[in-house]
Design a protein around this motif. Structure first.
Motif, PDB file in Angstrom:
ATOM      1  N   GLY A   1       0.805  -1.204   0.000  1.00  0.00           N
ATOM      2  CA  GLY A   1       0.000   0.000   0.000  1.00  0.00           C
ATOM      3  C   GLY A   1       0.837   1.251   0.000  1.00  0.00           C
ATOM      4  N   VAL A   2       0.239   2.353   0.421  1.00  0.00           N
ATOM      5  CA  VAL A   2       0.870   3.672   0.390  1.00  0.00           C
ATOM      6  C   VAL A   2       0.872   4.262   1.794  1.00  0.00           C
ATOM      7  CG1 VAL A   2       0.805   5.993  -0.599  1.00  0.00           C
ATOM      8  CG2 VAL A   2       0.046   4.038  -1.964  1.00  0.00           C
ATOM      9  N   THR A   3       2.049   4.687   2.241  1.00  0.00           N
ATOM     10  CA  THR A   3       2.175   5.369   3.526  1.00  0.00           C
ATOM     11  C   THR A   3       2.396   6.850   3.254  1.00  0.00           C
ATOM     12  OG1 THR A   3       3.130   3.427   4.590  1.00  0.00           O
ATOM     13  CG2 THR A   3       3.480   5.538   5.674  1.00  0.00           C
ATOM     14  N   VAL A   4       1.552   7.690   3.848  1.00  0.00           N
ATOM     15  CA  VAL A   4       1.582   9.133   3.627  1.00  0.00           C
ATOM     16  C   VAL A   4       1.991   9.821   4.920  1.00  0.00           C
ATOM     17  CG1 VAL A   4       0.230  11.154   2.969  1.00  0.00           C
ATOM     18  CG2 VAL A   4      -0.222   8.942   1.874  1.00  0.00           C
ATOM     19  N   GLY A   5       3.050  10.617   4.880  1.00  0.00           N
ATOM     20  CA  GLY A   5       3.524  11.317   6.055  1.00  0.00           C
ATOM     21  C   GLY A   5       2.641  12.490   6.441  1.00  0.00           C
ATOM     22  N   ALA A   6       2.806  12.940   7.687  1.00  0.00           N
ATOM     23  CA  ALA A   6       1.935  13.971   8.249  1.00  0.00           C
ATOM     24  C   ALA A   6       2.017  15.302   7.519  1.00  0.00           C
ATOM     25  CB  ALA A   6       2.266  14.178   9.727  1.00  0.00           C
ATOM     26  N   LEU A   7       3.116  15.579   6.823  1.00  0.00           N
ATOM     27  CA  LEU A   7       3.262  16.856   6.118  1.00  0.00           C
ATOM     28  C   LEU A   7       3.110  16.723   4.607  1.00  0.00           C
ATOM     29  CD1 LEU A   7       6.183  18.521   8.128  1.00  0.00           C
ATOM     30  CD2 LEU A   7       3.731  19.050   8.224  1.00  0.00           C
ATOM     31  N   ALA A   8       2.709  15.563   4.128  1.00  0.00           N
ATOM     32  CA  ALA A   8       2.479  15.384   2.687  1.00  0.00           C
ATOM     33  C   ALA A   8       1.197  16.112   2.295  1.00  0.00           C
ATOM     34  CB  ALA A   8       2.387  13.908   2.345  1.00  0.00           C
ATOM     35  N   ARG A   9       1.305  17.037   1.363  1.00  0.00           N
ATOM     36  CA  ARG A   9       0.162  17.860   0.946  1.00  0.00           C
ATOM     37  C   ARG A   9      -0.768  17.076   0.018  1.00  0.00           C
ATOM     38  NH1 ARG A   9       1.244  21.748   4.767  1.00  0.00           N
ATOM     39  NH2 ARG A   9       3.508  21.904   4.851  1.00  0.00           N
TER      40      ARG A   9
ATOM     41  N   ILE B   1      -6.358  25.095  -1.616  1.00  0.00           N
ATOM     42  CA  ILE B   1      -6.436  24.348  -0.359  1.00  0.00           C
ATOM     43  C   ILE B   1      -5.656  23.053  -0.466  1.00  0.00           C
ATOM     44  CG2 ILE B   1      -8.041  23.056   1.111  1.00  0.00           C
ATOM     45  CD1 ILE B   1      -9.782  25.465   1.058  1.00  0.00           C
ATOM     46  N   ARG B   2      -5.727  22.386  -1.614  1.00  0.00           N
ATOM     47  CA  ARG B   2      -4.986  21.135  -1.784  1.00  0.00           C
ATOM     48  C   ARG B   2      -3.470  21.377  -1.786  1.00  0.00           C
ATOM     49  NH1 ARG B   2      -9.198  20.091  -5.535  1.00  0.00           N
ATOM     50  NH2 ARG B   2      -7.841  20.352  -7.356  1.00  0.00           N
ATOM     51  N   ASN B   3      -3.047  22.564  -2.150  1.00  0.00           N
ATOM     52  CA  ASN B   3      -1.612  22.871  -2.133  1.00  0.00           C
ATOM     53  C   ASN B   3      -1.058  22.980  -0.719  1.00  0.00           C
ATOM     54  OD1 ASN B   3      -1.278  22.904  -4.902  1.00  0.00           O
ATOM     55  ND2 ASN B   3      -1.664  25.097  -5.096  1.00  0.00           N
ATOM     56  N   ARG B   4      -1.886  23.279   0.258  1.00  0.00           N
ATOM     57  CA  ARG B   4      -1.425  23.441   1.636  1.00  0.00           C
ATOM     58  C   ARG B   4      -1.940  22.356   2.569  1.00  0.00           C
ATOM     59  NH1 ARG B   4       2.795  25.261   3.060  1.00  0.00           N
ATOM     60  NH2 ARG B   4       1.958  25.534   5.148  1.00  0.00           N
ATOM     61  N   GLY B   5      -3.162  21.920   2.373  1.00  0.00           N
ATOM     62  CA  GLY B   5      -3.758  20.935   3.271  1.00  0.00           C
ATOM     63  C   GLY B   5      -3.028  19.611   3.222  1.00  0.00           C
ATOM     64  N   THR B   6      -3.101  18.857   4.307  1.00  0.00           N
ATOM     65  CA  THR B   6      -2.400  17.573   4.409  1.00  0.00           C
ATOM     66  C   THR B   6      -3.396  16.426   4.535  1.00  0.00           C
ATOM     67  OG1 THR B   6      -2.229  17.695   6.832  1.00  0.00           O
ATOM     68  CG2 THR B   6      -0.426  18.668   5.542  1.00  0.00           C
ATOM     69  N   VAL B   7      -3.009  15.286   3.997  1.00  0.00           N
ATOM     70  CA  VAL B   7      -3.852  14.091   4.057  1.00  0.00           C
ATOM     71  C   VAL B   7      -4.078  13.658   5.503  1.00  0.00           C
ATOM     72  CG1 VAL B   7      -3.910  11.627   3.507  1.00  0.00           C
ATOM     73  CG2 VAL B   7      -3.253  13.290   1.745  1.00  0.00           C
ATOM     74  N   VAL B   8      -3.000  13.573   6.267  1.00  0.00           N
ATOM     75  CA  VAL B   8      -3.125  13.127   7.659  1.00  0.00           C
ATOM     76  C   VAL B   8      -3.913  14.139   8.484  1.00  0.00           C
ATOM     77  CG1 VAL B   8      -1.842  12.535   9.756  1.00  0.00           C
ATOM     78  CG2 VAL B   8      -1.043  11.721   7.524  1.00  0.00           C
ATOM     79  N   GLY B   9      -3.709  15.427   8.218  1.00  0.00           N
ATOM     80  CA  GLY B   9      -4.472  16.447   8.923  1.00  0.00           C
ATOM     81  C   GLY B   9      -5.964  16.309   8.691  1.00  0.00           C
TER      82      GLY B   9
END
Length: 274
Positions: free
Chosen positions: A67-75, A100-108
């Motif tokens: 699968g895919v692991t996404v870090g906390a700061l990945a936008r 918004i997608r340029n700044r927002g994060t997946v984990v957030g």
């Protein structure tokens, strides 16, 4: 409007960030696309804000066969462009607007746990997990929270006081399976009135619905898609609000779930050459 007063912290490594959270608590700032508006509207008034944007090693996107692991700061935008997971990529295209997608994060977005957000549904339907860290007895410790336990209620996740969500894992689709995501919003980029993402494979089908409960609502459909809409409508518990009635949302999510399931089934059949 201006936010209420708070003390700002900008740690430069993970141990420092976790020590700060352990000592003072407060809110974590990553993308800030949810937190900053809440502060400005005085919907949140933390005494401390811990900005993790200078913490190295939290912006990774790691792809494996599992699968895919996404870090906390990945936008959002970076994960979308990576195209590493078909369902995650489709969901990200539905999130708000490019700015918004340029700044927002997946984990957030996962930690924010908005019942109408797309990404919690993706994590839930795939059976992924979120990894959290904390400062415990002078060292960094980690634990993994399954999606089924992560979304506690509206705008509430299982991340505890002093903890920081450092990554999220989205399992890969099984070979020969398909996925789809459909939603309806009043305007493009608005939160969905209702939505559904589906995964259909050899083991059966499941759907996660948004906007119709306190978090993503998972329905195990099995192999019979003919009664999916009725089963979904029976499983959800939407509320009335200024945007739509509960009855409309219940009907709409059934239509969207059936559409997503059939599209996912067609994609899976095409992948298998059936």
């Amino acid at each position: 409007m201006k936010p209420p007063p708070f003390t700002y912290h900008a740690p430069r490594d993970l141990p420092a960030a976790l020590r700060t959270l352990a000592e003072v608590g407060g809110k974590v700032l990553a993308g800030g696309q949810s937190l900053i508006p809440m502060l400005n509207m005085r919907l949140a008034a933390p005494g401390h804000v811990v900005d993790i944007n200078r913490v190295a090693g939290l912006d990774g996107i790691e792809v494996s066969r599992a699968g895919v692991t996404v870090g906390a700061l990945a936008r959002h935008a970076d994960v979308e462009r990576a195209g590493a997971h078909p369902l995650l990529t489709r969901a990200l295209k539905l999130v708000a607007h490019p700015a918004i997608r340029n700044r927002g994060t997946v984990v957030g977005s996962l930690v924010h746990a908005d019942p109408a957000a797309e990404l919690p549904a993706v994590l839930a339907v795939l059976g992924g997990h979120v990894r959290v860290a904390r400062w415990d007895g002078g060292r960094v410790t980690f634990r993994e929270i399954p999606a089924a336990e992560f979304f506690v209620g509206p705008m509430e996740s299982a991340v505890g006081p002093g903890e920081l969500a450092v990554s999220a894992f989205f399992p890969a689709l099984e070979e020969g399976s398909g996925a789809a995501f459909h939603e309806v919003s009043r305007r493009h980029g608005d939160y969905a009135l209702a939505g559904a993402c589906a995964v259909v494979g050899a083991a059966g089908a499941r759907v996660a619905c948004i906007g119709v409960g306190g978090g993503p609502v998972i329905i195990e459909v099995g192999g019979d898609l003919s009664s999916a809409a009725a089963r979904v409508r029976d499983a959800v518990d939407p509320d009335d609000d200024i945007h739509a009635s509960a009855a409309y949302r219940r009907h709409l999510v059934g239509v969207l779930a059936e559409r997503a399931l059939r599209d996912a089934a067609r994609e899976g059949a095409a992948a298998r050459g059936a």
